[in-house]
Design an enzyme around this catalytic site. Structure first.
Site, mmCIF file in Angstrom:
data_model
loop_
_atom_site.group_PDB
_atom_site.id
_atom_site.type_symbol
_atom_site.label_atom_id
_atom_site.label_comp_id
_atom_site.label_asym_id
_atom_site.label_seq_id
_atom_site.Cartn_x
_atom_site.Cartn_y
_atom_site.Cartn_z
ATOM 1 N N ASN A 9 52.606 104.176 21.713
ATOM 2 C CA ASN A 9 53.281 103.838 20.648
ATOM 3 C C ASN A 9 53.978 102.778 20.279
ATOM 4 O O ASN A 9 55.295 103.308 20.042
ATOM 5 C CB ASN A 9 52.436 104.564 19.174
ATOM 6 C CG ASN A 9 53.114 103.404 18.052
ATOM 7 O OD1 ASN A 9 52.950 101.740 18.244
ATOM 8 N ND2 ASN A 9 53.048 103.836 16.880
ATOM 9 N N LYS A 11 54.743 100.276 19.284
ATOM 10 C CA LYS A 11 55.490 99.755 17.722
ATOM 11 C C LYS A 11 55.953 98.297 18.229
ATOM 12 O O LYS A 11 55.713 97.846 18.964
ATOM 13 C CB LYS A 11 56.591 100.473 17.500
ATOM 14 C CG LYS A 11 56.162 101.725 17.150
ATOM 15 C CD LYS A 11 57.201 102.722 16.292
ATOM 16 C CE LYS A 11 56.749 103.789 16.123
ATOM 17 N NZ LYS A 11 57.176 104.927 15.076
ATOM 18 N N HIS A 95 48.645 103.406 11.095
ATOM 19 C CA HIS A 95 49.673 104.065 11.500
ATOM 20 C C HIS A 95 49.894 103.769 9.928
ATOM 21 O O HIS A 95 50.499 103.205 8.814
ATOM 22 C CB HIS A 95 50.124 103.389 12.144
ATOM 23 C CG HIS A 95 51.460 103.327 12.665
ATOM 24 N ND1 HIS A 95 52.531 104.072 12.232
ATOM 25 C CD2 HIS A 95 51.591 104.950 13.534
ATOM 26 C CE1 HIS A 95 53.429 104.841 12.721
ATOM 27 N NE2 HIS A 95 52.878 105.313 13.718
ATOM 28 N N GLU A 97 53.665 103.030 9.227
ATOM 29 C CA GLU A 97 54.279 102.637 8.520
ATOM 30 C C GLU A 97 53.255 100.687 8.424
ATOM 31 O O GLU A 97 53.612 100.269 7.684
ATOM 32 C CB GLU A 97 54.523 101.821 10.689
ATOM 33 C CG GLU A 97 56.060 102.119 10.339
ATOM 34 C CD GLU A 97 56.271 102.890 11.690
ATOM 35 O OE1 GLU A 97 56.109 102.204 12.837
ATOM 36 O OE2 GLU A 97 57.309 103.959 12.361
ATOM 37 N N GLY A 173 59.871 109.351 14.618
ATOM 38 C CA GLY A 173 61.241 108.307 14.919
ATOM 39 C C GLY A 173 62.445 109.108 13.822
ATOM 40 O O GLY A 173 63.231 108.788 13.566
ATOM 41 N N SER A 212 58.270 111.988 16.591
ATOM 42 C CA SER A 212 59.201 112.748 17.325
ATOM 43 C C SER A 212 58.190 113.865 19.156
ATOM 44 O O SER A 212 59.143 114.501 19.147
ATOM 45 C CB SER A 212 60.084 113.685 16.908
ATOM 46 O OG SER A 212 60.925 112.477 15.863
ATOM 47 N N GLY A 233 55.825 107.704 20.007
ATOM 48 C CA GLY A 233 56.752 105.959 20.298
ATOM 49 C C GLY A 233 57.668 106.717 20.913
ATOM 50 O O GLY A 233 57.361 106.462 21.490
#
Ligand code: PGA
Length: 250
Positions: A9, A11, A95, A97, A173, A212, A233
């Site tokens: 991903n 982002k 997601h 976010e 993250g 992570s 990510g």
């Protein structure tokens, strides 16, 4: 047997140049990992570029989101039908976010899930709890509620053509990966909840871990019975790290 899936991903990251070198660097690892499916989810503006680069390779790709609408007066949105036209196999929906910065409710996420499936995309439904919810022991409840909105709108059979990604928000993250025990426990509970509606669907659906996930943590995570790969990510932007994660799943 569920085939592991390792999905990047990206982002809001990348340039034409970095996307080109990243996809090129993944061609070999994806070809060698015959027991694992490799996919990357790119910012929408780069999907056409990824389509060109991934042609004839073992790399699958998808979008990081999609709209609930297929066309019309919805400035700035990305139609699942258009995403499909560029050869995407997957669309991430829900997601954390998106839920956080775009106020996407469980109902909106369920509508996106439905719209993606109607456009013949495989939705990757992200679920997971915040740190406060984790500390208050509400993880299972939160995940069930997030799943339930999709079950209510689309039915349990919809998970025959979908992927679930369990992503504890406190691990995204932050460098704080959930321990394999914590992750396995939640994945097993997610599967058990789906099995309470349909055992066959629950046994077959891929449940990815995200948060992570990196070259160091992936092997032990992927060794867990109910973890079928990862949604990655930060580490997916580094070819060597992502290749190591692919290998771990293989
Ligand atoms: P991370 O992100 O691997 O950088 O924690 C995972 C995700 O948000 O999908």
């Amino acid at each position: 047997m569920r085939k592991p899936l390792v999905m990047g991903n990206w982002k809001l990251n990348g340039t034409k140049e970095s996307v080109t070198s990243l996809v090129k660097a993944l061609i070999e690892p994806a070809a060698q990992a015959t027991n694992v499916e490799v996919a990357v989810c790119a910012p929408t503006i780069f999907i056409g570029l990824v389509e060109d680069l991934a042609k004839g390779t073992e790399i699958n790709y998808g979008s990081e989101d999609c709209d609930v609408h297929t066309s019309g007066a919805f400035t700035g949105e990305n139609s699942p039908v258009m995403i499909k036209e560029f050869g995407c196999k997957y669309a991430i929906v829900g997601h954390s976010e998106r839920r956080q910065y775009h106020n996407e409710t469980n109902e909106v996420v369920a509508a996106k899930f439905k719209a993606a499936q109607e456009a013949d995309l495989i939705p990757v439904l992200c679920i997971g709890e915040s740190l406060a919810q984790f500390e208050a022991n509400q993880t299972t409840e939160v995940c069930k509620t997030q799943l339930q909105a999709v079950i209510d709108l689309c039915g349990i059979k919809a998970f025959e053509k979908a992927v679930i990604a369990y992503e504890p928000i406190w691990a995204i993250g932050t460098g704080k990966t959930a321990t394999p025990e914590i992750a396995q426990n939640v994945h097993a509970q997610i599967r058990a909840y789906l099995a309470s509606f349909d055992k066959d669907v629950a046994a077959k659906v891929q449940i990815l871990y995200g948060g992570s996930c990196n070259a160091k943590t992936a092997p032990e995570l992927f060794a867990q019975e109910d973890i079928d790969g990862g949604l990655v990510g930060g580490a997916s932007l580094k070819p060597a790290d992502f290749a190591a994660i692919i290998n771990a799943a293989n």
